[in-house]
Design an enzyme around this catalytic site. Structure first.
Site, PDB file in Angstrom:
ATOM      1  N   SER A 185      43.902  32.762  37.662  1.00 15.54           N
ATOM      2  CA  SER A 185      44.166  34.184  37.329  1.00 15.54           C
ATOM      3  C   SER A 185      43.874  34.734  38.537  1.00 15.54           C
ATOM      4  O   SER A 185      44.397  35.813  39.018  1.00 15.54           O
ATOM      5  CB  SER A 185      43.454  34.695  36.099  1.00 15.54           C
ATOM      6  OG  SER A 185      41.983  34.278  36.237  1.00 15.54           O
ATOM      7  N   ASP A 234      45.152  27.078  45.742  1.00 14.09           N
ATOM      8  CA  ASP A 234      45.468  27.870  44.558  1.00 14.09           C
ATOM      9  C   ASP A 234      46.362  29.031  45.042  1.00 14.09           C
ATOM     10  O   ASP A 234      47.354  29.331  44.373  1.00 14.09           O
ATOM     11  CB  ASP A 234      44.085  28.431  44.141  1.00 14.09           C
ATOM     12  CG  ASP A 234      43.302  27.475  43.489  1.00 14.09           C
ATOM     13  OD1 ASP A 234      43.455  26.316  43.631  1.00 14.09           O
ATOM     14  OD2 ASP A 234      42.477  27.895  42.908  1.00 14.09           O
ATOM     15  N   GLY A 289      41.040  28.436  33.971  1.00 17.30           N
ATOM     16  CA  GLY A 289      41.425  27.517  35.379  1.00 17.30           C
ATOM     17  C   GLY A 289      42.803  27.489  35.855  1.00 17.30           C
ATOM     18  O   GLY A 289      43.328  26.688  36.463  1.00 17.30           O
ATOM     19  N   ALA A 325      43.920  33.850  41.972  1.00 20.40           N
ATOM     20  CA  ALA A 325      44.720  33.802  42.895  1.00 20.40           C
ATOM     21  C   ALA A 325      45.788  34.559  42.702  1.00 20.40           C
ATOM     22  O   ALA A 325      46.428  34.937  43.580  1.00 20.40           O
ATOM     23  CB  ALA A 325      44.903  32.123  43.104  1.00 20.40           C
ATOM     24  N   ALA A 326      46.240  34.448  41.361  1.00 18.08           N
ATOM     25  CA  ALA A 326      47.617  34.979  41.218  1.00 18.08           C
ATOM     26  C   ALA A 326      47.471  36.557  41.347  1.00 18.08           C
ATOM     27  O   ALA A 326      48.449  37.349  41.846  1.00 18.08           O
ATOM     28  CB  ALA A 326      48.163  34.716  39.388  1.00 18.08           C
TER      29      ALA A 326
HETATM   30  C1  MEV Z   1      39.125  23.401  42.729  1.00 16.63           C
HETATM   31  O1  MEV Z   1      40.150  24.117  41.971  1.00 16.63           O
HETATM   32  C2  MEV Z   1      39.335  22.203  43.158  1.00 16.63           C
HETATM   33  C3  MEV Z   1      38.678  21.324  44.298  1.00 16.63           C
HETATM   34  O2  MEV Z   1      39.167  20.244  44.999  1.00 16.63           O
HETATM   35  C4  MEV Z   1      37.994  22.172  45.164  1.00 16.63           C
HETATM   36  C5  MEV Z   1      39.017  22.615  46.515  1.00 16.63           C
HETATM   37  O3  MEV Z   1      40.145  22.154  46.348  1.00 16.63           O
HETATM   38  O4  MEV Z   1      38.725  23.268  47.204  1.00 16.63           O
HETATM   39  C6  MEV Z   1      37.485  20.918  43.463  1.00 16.63           C
END
Ligand code: MEV
EC number: 2.7.1.36
Length: 329
Positions: free
Chosen positions: A118, A162, A115, A120-121
Protein backbone atom coordinates in the site's frame (compact mmCIF):
# COMPACT_ATOMS: atom_id res chain seq x y z
CA UNK A 1 -7.11 11.95 -15.76
CA UNK A 2 -6.30 15.64 -15.95
CA UNK A 3 -8.84 18.47 -15.80
CA UNK A 4 -7.68 21.72 -17.40
CA UNK A 5 -9.37 25.16 -17.14
CA UNK A 6 -9.83 27.61 -20.03
CA UNK A 7 -6.48 29.31 -19.41
CA UNK A 8 -4.73 25.92 -19.75
CA UNK A 9 -3.79 25.44 -16.06
CA UNK A 10 -4.21 21.97 -14.67
CA UNK A 11 -7.03 22.11 -12.12
CA UNK A 12 -7.00 18.51 -11.02
CA UNK A 13 -4.53 15.70 -11.60
CA UNK A 14 -5.53 12.13 -10.80
CA UNK A 15 -3.18 9.15 -10.80
CA UNK A 16 -3.54 5.59 -9.63
CA UNK A 17 -1.05 2.77 -9.00
CA UNK A 18 -1.43 -0.92 -8.18
CA UNK A 19 -0.39 -2.88 -5.12
CA UNK A 20 2.09 -5.73 -5.54
CA UNK A 21 2.97 -9.12 -4.21
CA UNK A 22 6.23 -11.08 -4.26
CA UNK A 23 5.68 -14.57 -5.67
CA UNK A 24 9.23 -15.89 -5.34
CA UNK A 25 12.63 -14.65 -4.17
CA UNK A 26 12.08 -12.65 -0.98
CA UNK A 27 15.27 -12.49 1.10
CA UNK A 28 17.41 -14.32 -1.49
CA UNK A 29 16.99 -11.23 -3.73
CA UNK A 30 19.01 -9.29 -1.14
CA UNK A 31 21.96 -11.61 -2.04
CA UNK A 32 21.84 -11.00 -5.80
CA UNK A 33 19.47 -13.87 -6.56
CA UNK A 34 16.51 -13.33 -8.91
CA UNK A 35 12.92 -12.60 -7.84
CA UNK A 36 9.43 -12.62 -9.32
CA UNK A 37 6.89 -10.02 -8.21
CA UNK A 38 3.61 -8.93 -9.70
CA UNK A 39 1.14 -6.07 -9.64
CA UNK A 40 -2.32 -6.90 -8.31
CA UNK A 41 -5.84 -5.67 -9.05
CA UNK A 42 -6.02 -3.45 -5.94
CA UNK A 43 -5.03 0.19 -6.32
CA UNK A 44 -4.25 3.52 -4.68
CA UNK A 45 -5.69 6.63 -6.33
CA UNK A 46 -4.54 10.17 -5.60
CA UNK A 47 -6.23 13.35 -6.79
CA UNK A 48 -4.61 16.78 -6.44
CA UNK A 49 -6.41 20.14 -6.82
CA UNK A 50 -5.47 23.73 -6.03
CA UNK A 51 -6.74 24.65 -2.58
CA UNK A 52 -9.25 27.48 -2.44
CA UNK A 53 -8.57 28.54 1.17
CA UNK A 54 -4.78 28.77 1.27
CA UNK A 55 -4.31 25.57 3.32
CA UNK A 56 -3.07 22.20 2.05
CA UNK A 57 -5.27 19.28 3.04
CA UNK A 58 -5.26 15.51 2.71
CA UNK A 59 -8.43 13.45 2.99
CA UNK A 60 -9.21 9.77 2.63
CA UNK A 61 -12.73 8.48 3.10
CA UNK A 62 -11.47 4.89 2.68
CA UNK A 63 -9.01 5.29 5.57
CA UNK A 64 -11.30 7.68 7.44
CA UNK A 65 -8.85 10.46 8.04
CA UNK A 66 -8.46 14.14 7.29
CA UNK A 67 -5.44 16.37 7.96
CA UNK A 68 -4.02 19.80 7.24
CA UNK A 69 -0.52 19.58 5.83
CA UNK A 70 2.58 21.70 6.28
CA UNK A 71 4.42 20.46 3.18
CA UNK A 72 7.54 22.53 3.82
CA UNK A 73 8.13 21.01 7.26
CA UNK A 74 6.70 17.54 6.44
CA UNK A 75 4.28 17.92 9.35
CA UNK A 76 0.51 17.76 9.72
CA UNK A 77 -2.40 18.59 11.95
CA UNK A 78 -4.91 15.75 12.19
CA UNK A 79 -8.57 16.62 11.97
CA UNK A 80 -9.79 13.00 12.21
CA UNK A 81 -8.33 9.48 12.00
CA UNK A 82 -4.80 8.16 12.47
CA UNK A 83 -3.05 7.64 9.16
CA UNK A 84 0.47 6.13 9.01
CA UNK A 85 0.45 6.48 5.22
CA UNK A 86 0.59 10.30 5.53
CA UNK A 87 4.39 10.16 6.01
CA UNK A 88 4.84 8.76 2.50
CA UNK A 89 2.65 11.47 0.97
CA UNK A 90 4.50 14.23 2.85
CA UNK A 91 7.86 12.83 1.74
CA UNK A 92 6.66 12.63 -1.89
CA UNK A 93 5.36 16.23 -1.66
CA UNK A 94 8.67 17.37 -0.19
CA UNK A 95 10.53 15.86 -3.15
CA UNK A 96 8.33 17.25 -5.94
CA UNK A 97 5.84 19.91 -4.80
CA UNK A 98 6.41 23.70 -4.74
CA UNK A 99 4.52 23.97 -1.40
CA UNK A 100 1.63 25.95 -2.85
CA UNK A 101 -1.71 25.06 -1.15
CA UNK A 102 -3.39 21.96 -2.59
CA UNK A 103 -6.17 19.55 -1.66
CA UNK A 104 -5.27 15.87 -1.94
CA UNK A 105 -7.71 12.99 -1.88
CA UNK A 106 -6.62 9.37 -1.43
CA UNK A 107 -8.74 6.34 -2.32
CA UNK A 108 -7.28 2.99 -1.39
CA UNK A 109 -8.59 -0.52 -1.79
CA UNK A 110 -5.31 -2.15 -0.74
CA UNK A 111 -5.58 -3.13 2.92
CA UNK A 112 -2.85 -1.48 5.03
CA UNK A 113 -0.56 -4.11 6.57
CA UNK A 114 -1.55 -6.81 4.06
CA UNK A 115 1.90 -6.86 2.48
CA UNK A 116 0.35 -5.75 -0.81
CA UNK A 117 2.53 -2.66 -1.00
CA UNK A 118 0.00 0.00 0.00
CA UNK A 119 2.79 2.47 0.82
CA UNK A 120 4.56 1.90 -2.51
CA UNK A 121 1.28 2.27 -4.44
CA UNK A 122 0.36 5.49 -2.60
CA UNK A 123 3.88 6.89 -3.12
CA UNK A 124 3.91 6.09 -6.83
CA UNK A 125 0.39 7.51 -7.37
CA UNK A 126 1.26 10.69 -5.42
CA UNK A 127 4.44 11.29 -7.42
CA UNK A 128 2.71 10.68 -10.77
CA UNK A 129 -0.17 13.03 -9.85
CA UNK A 130 2.30 15.70 -8.68
CA UNK A 131 4.33 15.50 -11.89
CA UNK A 132 1.16 15.88 -13.92
CA UNK A 133 -0.17 18.67 -11.71
CA UNK A 134 3.00 20.70 -12.14
CA UNK A 135 3.38 19.83 -15.82
CA UNK A 136 6.74 18.12 -15.13
CA UNK A 137 7.70 15.59 -17.80
CA UNK A 138 8.04 12.12 -16.39
CA UNK A 139 8.46 8.50 -17.30
CA UNK A 140 8.00 5.29 -15.35
CA UNK A 141 11.73 4.90 -14.75
CA UNK A 142 11.90 8.30 -13.01
CA UNK A 143 8.77 7.65 -10.94
CA UNK A 144 10.03 4.22 -9.77
CA UNK A 145 13.40 5.70 -8.82
CA UNK A 146 11.91 8.67 -6.92
CA UNK A 147 9.35 6.43 -5.20
CA UNK A 148 12.10 4.14 -3.96
CA UNK A 149 13.94 7.12 -2.47
CA UNK A 150 10.72 8.32 -0.78
CA UNK A 151 10.14 4.85 0.72
CA UNK A 152 13.76 4.62 1.88
CA UNK A 153 13.60 8.06 3.50
CA UNK A 154 10.46 7.11 5.41
CA UNK A 155 11.34 3.50 6.33
CA UNK A 156 15.14 3.51 6.48
CA UNK A 157 15.20 0.40 4.27
CA UNK A 158 12.97 -0.32 1.29
CA UNK A 159 12.77 -2.86 -1.48
CA UNK A 160 13.22 -1.30 -4.96
CA UNK A 161 11.16 -4.25 -6.21
CA UNK A 162 7.97 -2.85 -4.62
CA UNK A 163 8.13 0.56 -6.29
CA UNK A 164 9.29 -0.98 -9.59
CA UNK A 165 6.26 -3.27 -9.76
CA UNK A 166 3.78 -0.62 -8.57
CA UNK A 167 5.04 1.68 -11.33
CA UNK A 168 5.26 -0.77 -14.21
CA UNK A 169 2.46 -3.22 -13.46
CA UNK A 170 2.51 -6.80 -14.76
CA UNK A 171 4.72 -9.59 -13.57
CA UNK A 172 8.38 -8.79 -13.23
CA UNK A 173 11.44 -11.03 -13.22
CA UNK A 174 14.43 -9.35 -11.65
CA UNK A 175 17.58 -11.14 -12.79
CA UNK A 176 20.81 -11.73 -10.86
CA UNK A 177 22.38 -8.69 -12.54
CA UNK A 178 19.31 -6.58 -11.71
CA UNK A 179 17.86 -6.54 -15.21
CA UNK A 180 14.10 -6.29 -15.21
CA UNK A 181 11.97 -8.27 -17.64
CA UNK A 182 8.24 -8.04 -17.71
CA UNK A 183 6.20 -11.09 -18.65
CA UNK A 184 2.90 -10.68 -20.38
CA UNK A 185 0.27 -11.97 -18.05
CA UNK A 186 -2.09 -14.48 -19.49
CA UNK A 187 -1.93 -16.05 -16.11
CA UNK A 188 -5.44 -15.62 -14.80
CA UNK A 189 -5.25 -17.88 -11.78
CA UNK A 190 -6.48 -16.68 -8.46
CA UNK A 191 -4.55 -16.05 -5.29
CA UNK A 192 -5.52 -15.30 -1.73
CA UNK A 193 -3.43 -13.17 0.59
CA UNK A 194 -3.69 -13.92 4.31
CA UNK A 195 -2.36 -11.47 6.87
CA UNK A 196 -2.37 -11.09 10.62
CA UNK A 197 -2.56 -7.88 12.58
CA UNK A 198 1.15 -8.27 13.40
CA UNK A 199 3.07 -6.44 10.70
CA UNK A 200 6.42 -7.67 9.44
CA UNK A 201 9.43 -5.40 9.90
CA UNK A 202 11.46 -5.69 6.69
CA UNK A 203 14.63 -4.09 8.11
CA UNK A 204 14.62 -6.32 11.17
CA UNK A 205 14.03 -9.51 9.16
CA UNK A 206 16.72 -8.67 6.57
CA UNK A 207 19.18 -8.05 9.43
CA UNK A 208 18.27 -11.29 11.20
CA UNK A 209 18.81 -13.33 8.00
CA UNK A 210 22.16 -11.59 7.52
CA UNK A 211 23.22 -12.46 11.09
CA UNK A 212 22.19 -16.12 10.57
CA UNK A 213 24.16 -16.14 7.31
CA UNK A 214 27.22 -14.68 9.03
CA UNK A 215 27.09 -17.45 11.63
CA UNK A 216 26.44 -20.18 9.01
CA UNK A 217 27.88 -18.88 5.75
CA UNK A 218 28.09 -22.16 3.80
CA UNK A 219 24.67 -23.47 4.77
CA UNK A 220 22.86 -20.17 4.21
CA UNK A 221 24.85 -19.70 1.01
CA UNK A 222 23.42 -22.97 -0.35
CA UNK A 223 19.87 -22.23 0.80
CA UNK A 224 19.92 -18.80 -0.82
CA UNK A 225 21.32 -20.26 -4.05
CA UNK A 226 18.55 -22.88 -4.04
CA UNK A 227 15.96 -20.11 -3.56
CA UNK A 228 17.39 -18.49 -6.69
CA UNK A 229 17.04 -21.77 -8.61
CA UNK A 230 13.41 -21.98 -7.48
CA UNK A 231 12.80 -18.53 -8.98
CA UNK A 232 14.26 -19.60 -12.32
CA UNK A 233 12.17 -22.78 -12.42
CA UNK A 234 9.09 -20.83 -11.34
CA UNK A 235 9.57 -18.43 -14.24
CA UNK A 236 9.47 -21.36 -16.69
CA UNK A 237 6.46 -22.90 -14.90
CA UNK A 238 4.57 -19.59 -15.08
CA UNK A 239 5.38 -19.12 -18.76
CA UNK A 240 4.18 -22.65 -19.57
CA UNK A 241 1.13 -22.35 -17.26
CA UNK A 242 2.15 -25.39 -15.21
CA UNK A 243 0.07 -24.83 -12.05
CA UNK A 244 1.22 -28.00 -10.27
CA UNK A 245 4.84 -27.01 -10.69
CA UNK A 246 4.24 -23.42 -9.55
CA UNK A 247 2.51 -24.72 -6.42
CA UNK A 248 5.21 -27.29 -5.68
CA UNK A 249 7.89 -24.61 -5.96
CA UNK A 250 5.93 -22.32 -3.62
CA UNK A 251 5.78 -25.10 -1.02
CA UNK A 252 9.50 -25.86 -1.29
CA UNK A 253 10.25 -22.12 -1.06
CA UNK A 254 8.15 -21.94 2.11
CA UNK A 255 10.25 -24.68 3.72
CA UNK A 256 13.41 -22.74 2.92
CA UNK A 257 11.97 -19.46 4.24
CA UNK A 258 11.15 -21.32 7.47
CA UNK A 259 14.73 -22.59 7.63
CA UNK A 260 16.15 -19.05 7.52
CA UNK A 261 14.04 -17.96 10.47
CA UNK A 262 11.41 -15.67 8.93
CA UNK A 263 8.38 -17.87 9.64
CA UNK A 264 6.08 -17.38 12.65
CA UNK A 265 3.41 -19.53 14.28
CA UNK A 266 0.66 -17.37 12.76
CA UNK A 267 2.14 -17.44 9.25
CA UNK A 268 2.62 -21.19 9.49
CA UNK A 269 -0.97 -21.66 10.62
CA UNK A 270 -2.21 -19.70 7.61
CA UNK A 271 0.09 -21.56 5.18
CA UNK A 272 -1.23 -24.95 6.32
CA UNK A 273 -4.83 -23.82 6.67
CA UNK A 274 -4.72 -22.59 3.06
CA UNK A 275 -3.40 -25.94 1.83
CA UNK A 276 -5.97 -27.83 3.91
CA UNK A 277 -8.77 -25.82 2.28
CA UNK A 278 -7.68 -26.43 -1.28
CA UNK A 279 -4.66 -24.21 -2.06
CA UNK A 280 -2.21 -26.02 -4.30
CA UNK A 281 0.66 -23.98 -2.92
CA UNK A 282 1.19 -21.42 -0.16
CA UNK A 283 4.10 -19.48 1.24
CA UNK A 284 5.15 -16.36 3.04
CA UNK A 285 5.20 -13.30 0.79
CA UNK A 286 7.49 -10.40 1.69
CA UNK A 287 9.80 -10.26 4.65
CA UNK A 288 7.96 -12.59 7.08
CA UNK A 289 8.24 -12.27 10.85
CA UNK A 290 4.56 -11.23 10.79
CA UNK A 291 2.96 -9.88 7.64
CA UNK A 292 1.45 -12.08 4.98
CA UNK A 293 1.20 -15.34 3.11
CA UNK A 294 0.14 -15.96 -0.46
CA UNK A 295 -1.94 -18.97 -1.42
CA UNK A 296 -2.28 -20.21 -4.99
CA UNK A 297 -5.73 -21.69 -5.21
CA UNK A 298 -7.16 -22.11 -8.73
CA UNK A 299 -10.89 -22.81 -8.37
CA UNK A 300 -10.75 -22.72 -4.56
CA UNK A 301 -10.23 -19.07 -3.70
CA UNK A 302 -13.57 -18.67 -1.88
CA UNK A 303 -12.88 -21.68 0.37
CA UNK A 304 -9.32 -20.56 1.14
CA UNK A 305 -10.39 -16.94 1.67
CA UNK A 306 -13.11 -17.94 4.14
CA UNK A 307 -10.83 -20.33 6.03
CA UNK A 308 -8.11 -17.71 6.48
CA UNK A 309 -10.59 -14.98 7.32
CA UNK A 310 -11.91 -16.96 10.28
CA UNK A 311 -8.86 -16.29 12.47
CA UNK A 312 -6.89 -13.71 10.49
CA UNK A 313 -7.56 -11.40 7.54
CA UNK A 314 -7.76 -12.45 3.93
CA UNK A 315 -8.21 -10.81 0.54
CA UNK A 316 -8.70 -12.37 -2.88
CA UNK A 317 -6.45 -10.91 -5.55
CA UNK A 318 -5.78 -11.33 -9.23
CA UNK A 319 -2.60 -10.38 -11.03
CA UNK A 320 -2.76 -7.21 -13.11
CA UNK A 321 -0.90 -5.80 -16.09
CA UNK A 322 -1.81 -2.22 -15.27
CA UNK A 323 0.93 0.00 -13.81
CA UNK A 324 0.71 3.64 -12.76
CA UNK A 325 -1.71 5.60 -14.88
CA UNK A 326 -3.38 8.96 -15.07
CA UNK A 327 -6.91 7.69 -15.35
CA UNK A 328 -9.38 7.45 -12.58
CA UNK A 329 -10.42 3.84 -11.83
C1 MEV B 1 10.53 -7.49 1.44
O1 MEV B 1 9.28 -7.15 0.84
C2 MEV B 1 11.37 -8.32 0.52
C3 MEV B 1 12.76 -8.64 1.04
O2 MEV B 1 13.37 -9.50 0.09
C4 MEV B 1 13.59 -7.40 1.23
C5 MEV B 1 14.02 -6.73 -0.08
O3 MEV B 1 13.88 -7.27 -1.15
O4 MEV B 1 14.55 -5.61 0.03
C6 MEV B 1 12.70 -9.39 2.36
Amino acid sequence: MVIINLSGDIMEAIASAPGKTILFGEHSVVYKQPAIATAVNKRATISIKRSTNGVSTLRSDDLQFEAELDTENKSYNLIRGKPGIIRYILEALFSTHDHSPIDIKLSLNIPIGSGLGSSAAVTVATLAALHKFHGIKFNKHLIAKKAHIVERNVQGIASPLDTLVCTNGGMIYLSRDKMVSRFNLNFKSSFVIGYTSKRGNTGKMVRSVRALKNRNPRILGSIIKTMGQIVDEAKLAIISGNNQKIAELMNINQGLLDSIGVNTTELSRMVYSARRHGALGSKITGSGGGGSIIAFCPGKSNEVHDALNKYDNAIKIALSNEGVNLKYR
